[in-house]
Each structure stands twice: as C-alpha cells, then as structure tokens.
Design an enzyme around this catalytic site. Structure first.
Site, mmCIF file in Angstrom:
data_model
loop_
_atom_site.group_PDB
_atom_site.id
_atom_site.type_symbol
_atom_site.label_atom_id
_atom_site.label_comp_id
_atom_site.label_asym_id
_atom_site.label_seq_id
_atom_site.Cartn_x
_atom_site.Cartn_y
_atom_site.Cartn_z
ATOM 1 N N ASP A 255 0.846 -1.201 0.000
ATOM 2 C CA ASP A 255 0.000 0.000 0.000
ATOM 3 C C ASP A 255 0.881 1.250 0.000
ATOM 4 O O ASP A 255 0.372 2.376 -0.080
ATOM 5 C CB ASP A 255 -1.018 -0.011 1.145
ATOM 6 C CG ASP A 255 -0.369 -0.084 2.513
ATOM 7 O OD1 ASP A 255 0.866 -0.199 2.592
ATOM 8 O OD2 ASP A 255 -1.110 -0.018 3.517
ATOM 9 N N SER A 256 2.208 1.047 0.017
ATOM 10 C CA SER A 256 3.135 2.164 -0.216
ATOM 11 C C SER A 256 2.921 2.725 -1.622
ATOM 12 O O SER A 256 3.459 3.782 -1.952
ATOM 13 C CB SER A 256 4.585 1.705 -0.033
ATOM 14 O OG SER A 256 4.846 0.560 -0.798
ATOM 15 N N ASP B 185 -0.852 -6.084 -0.522
ATOM 16 C CA ASP B 185 -1.329 -5.568 0.759
ATOM 17 C C ASP B 185 -2.840 -5.442 0.758
ATOM 18 O O ASP B 185 -3.433 -5.019 -0.246
ATOM 19 C CB ASP B 185 -0.755 -4.161 0.997
ATOM 20 C CG ASP B 185 0.505 -4.188 1.839
ATOM 21 O OD1 ASP B 185 0.782 -5.223 2.483
ATOM 22 O OD2 ASP B 185 1.223 -3.171 1.847
ATOM 23 N N LYS C 68 -1.067 -9.542 2.487
ATOM 24 C CA LYS C 68 -0.376 -9.148 3.722
ATOM 25 C C LYS C 68 -1.297 -8.219 4.512
ATOM 26 O O LYS C 68 -1.945 -7.349 3.925
ATOM 27 C CB LYS C 68 0.939 -8.452 3.392
ATOM 28 C CG LYS C 68 1.660 -7.888 4.617
ATOM 29 C CD LYS C 68 3.079 -7.517 4.317
ATOM 30 C CE LYS C 68 3.276 -6.190 3.627
ATOM 31 N NZ LYS C 68 2.714 -5.013 4.344
ATOM 32 N N GLU D 25 9.123 -4.417 10.473
ATOM 33 C CA GLU D 25 9.507 -3.085 9.986
ATOM 34 C C GLU D 25 9.889 -2.166 11.142
ATOM 35 O O GLU D 25 9.170 -2.060 12.146
ATOM 36 C CB GLU D 25 8.344 -2.455 9.194
ATOM 37 C CG GLU D 25 8.690 -1.054 8.696
ATOM 38 C CD GLU D 25 7.742 -0.502 7.641
ATOM 39 O OE1 GLU D 25 6.819 -1.220 7.212
ATOM 40 O OE2 GLU D 25 7.951 0.661 7.240
#
Ligand code: KIV
Length: 278
Positions: free
Chosen positions: A57-58, A96, A126, A195
């Site tokens: 989703d980045s 995502d 994810k 992360e």
C-alpha cells in the site's frame, strides 16, 4: 531462465510458490523481496530474480502522491496488482490489504482478500497487525488464502504512533512483538514483515518462529529483506530513509533526459531522419 550467483555460477531461476518461500528459511537462503506497482517494474524485478514482489500500500505514497498509506483503497490495490501480475512470471506475488478493507471483521478481510486473488491474480495477501489479527489471519488461511503478517512500524497505524517511528525499543513492547509474531505463526501466517524495529529484537523473533521474517529497517538477522522500489532507485525527492539504500538516483537521471528532450524539440534537433517516416 538463469541467474548468476555472487560466485558467478549460473543457477536456474525457480518459480516461487508459498511453500518454496517458506522452505528458504530452513535452507538459510536469504529471501529477496521488493515492491512494484506497475508492469515495467514488475517485468524488471521478476527477470532480475527477486523471490517475491509486493504490491504494497506504499503505492499510495510512492505512486499516487498521498501523504500516508491510509487513503489507499482496495480498488486501487487491485488496479496495481493487475498491472504487476502481467509482468510477473516466476516471483511470488503478494498484495497488501488496504487500510479499512480488513480491520472490521474476519469476514470483511476474507472478502477483500478474495477480490485481490480473483480479480487481480495475487497469490497471497499481507495484513498489518499481530495478536489483534489472529482470527482474521486464521479465517483467511482456512479459506485457502496465504497470508503474511506485518508488525513493528506498521504504516497504517501512523496516527497511533504519532509519525513513522521505530517500534519495539522498550522491554514491554519488545515482549509484545515476540507474542505478536508467535500469534501470527500459530494463526497460519506464512511469513512476517518486521519493519522499523531494533536488529537484536528482529533476530530474537526470527530465531523464535519457523516461518520467514522479512525485514525493512530491522537488521541483518531477518530471513530476508524487502525494500521499496522508489527508495532503491532514488525516484522520489528528499533524503533517503535510514532503512533504505538508494543504489542510484534515477530521478536526477530522468530529469536530465527530460531537459535534453525539451531542448532538442525546441531547437528542432529532434526528430532526426532516423526517427522520421519517409
Ligand atoms: O507497503 C509496503 O511497501 C510495505 C513494505 C514496506 C513492507 O508494506
């Protein structure tokens, strides 16, 4: 299809399935994962031999110009996964679940994940979260959807954290993170992204579970690493994040190409004979 190892020996590039991905941990074979959001980047990453491609989703911050990943919709993820799917022939394709598409309840999450697999062709999804996602991960895995967890600096919780801040730095939150990783493994997750957490904690989590950990800003002891396409290639302005290695500054190179192109159009040195139809 073949690739060169660091020793220069050619090895065949394998099609990476979820079981294959998990097996890499027991073989102590570092897992290479990168994000991609469109067809050309997918083609390049896949042919370079990465093990997994994540439509993160980045996409919101790197490609769509949002300030955070919060506004990204499920339809936007599906749109980008479709494009990436067309460029991937061997890497494992993970997508995502966007913010708001899975948090309400496990049934909602399953509906969203099914759309990503059926409409876009991802092989796995994810979700961000640990123990709080236990029922959700279990529900999706029971339905046949390989699911990856994501703990630590989970960007969808940016407003809880008060910014993109490293997590797990005190004893209490480190203990919670170990519990989160165990909960995800027990729920059936096939891997976990770690992360923005201390390298030592990532090492502890990695040693404590049987499924692979994929680090970003989590040190060397993870079973693999993931990086964001735009960070590796220097495609966005500003200082690189501490966790990111900018291998090349493509933004500057592309800008220079654009300037040359503009100049050549304006001084009529482009197109030449070579680029004209006679
Ligand atoms: O959205 C994303 O790109 C991610 C990676 C940073 C793991 O979740």
């Amino acid at each position: 299809m073949s690739s060169k190892t660091t020793e220069g020996i050619a090895t065949p590039l394998r099609i990476v399935t979820v079981p294959e991905f998990v097996k890499y941990k027991s073989k102590a074979r570092p897992i290479v994962m990168v994000t991609a959001y469109d067809y050309p980047s997918a083609l390049i990453a896949d042919s370079a031999g990465v093990d997994a491609i994540l439509v993160g989703d980045s996409v919101g911050t790197t490609t769509l110009g949002y300030e955070t990943t919060i506004p990204v919709t499920l339809d936007e993820i599906i749109h980008h996964v479709r494009a990436v799917r067309r460029g991937v022939s061997r890497a494992l394709l993970i997508a995502d679940l966007s913010f708001g598409s899975y948090q309400a309840d496990p049934a909602d999450a399953l509906r969203s994940a099914v759309r990503i697999l059926k409409e876009a062709g991802a092989q796995a999804v994810k979700v961000e979260g640990g123990s709080n996602m236990l029922n959700t991960v279990k529900h999706m895995v029971d339905a046949g959807i390989p699911t990856m967890g994501h703990i630590g600096l989970t960007p969808q919780s940016v407003h809880i954290f008060g910014g993109h801040k490293a997590q797990g730095k005190d004893k209490e939150s480190a203990r919670h993170m170990l519990e989160d990783a165990a909960a995800l493994e027990n729920a059936g997750a096939f891997g976990i992204v770690l992360e923005g957490i201390p390298a030592a904690l990532a090492g502890e989590i990695t040693a404590a579970i049987r499924i692979p950990t994929i680090g970003i800003g989590a040190g060397l002891q993870c079973d693999g690493q993931v990086q964001v396409w735009h960070d590796l290639l220097g495609l966005l302005p500003g200082k690189p994040f501490r966790h990111a290695k900018r291998y090349v500054n493509l933004a500057e190179q592309i800008k220079s190409v654009m300037e040359t192109y503009a100049l050549e159009v304006r001084d009529r040195s482009f197109p030449t004979e070579e680029h004209s139809i006679n």
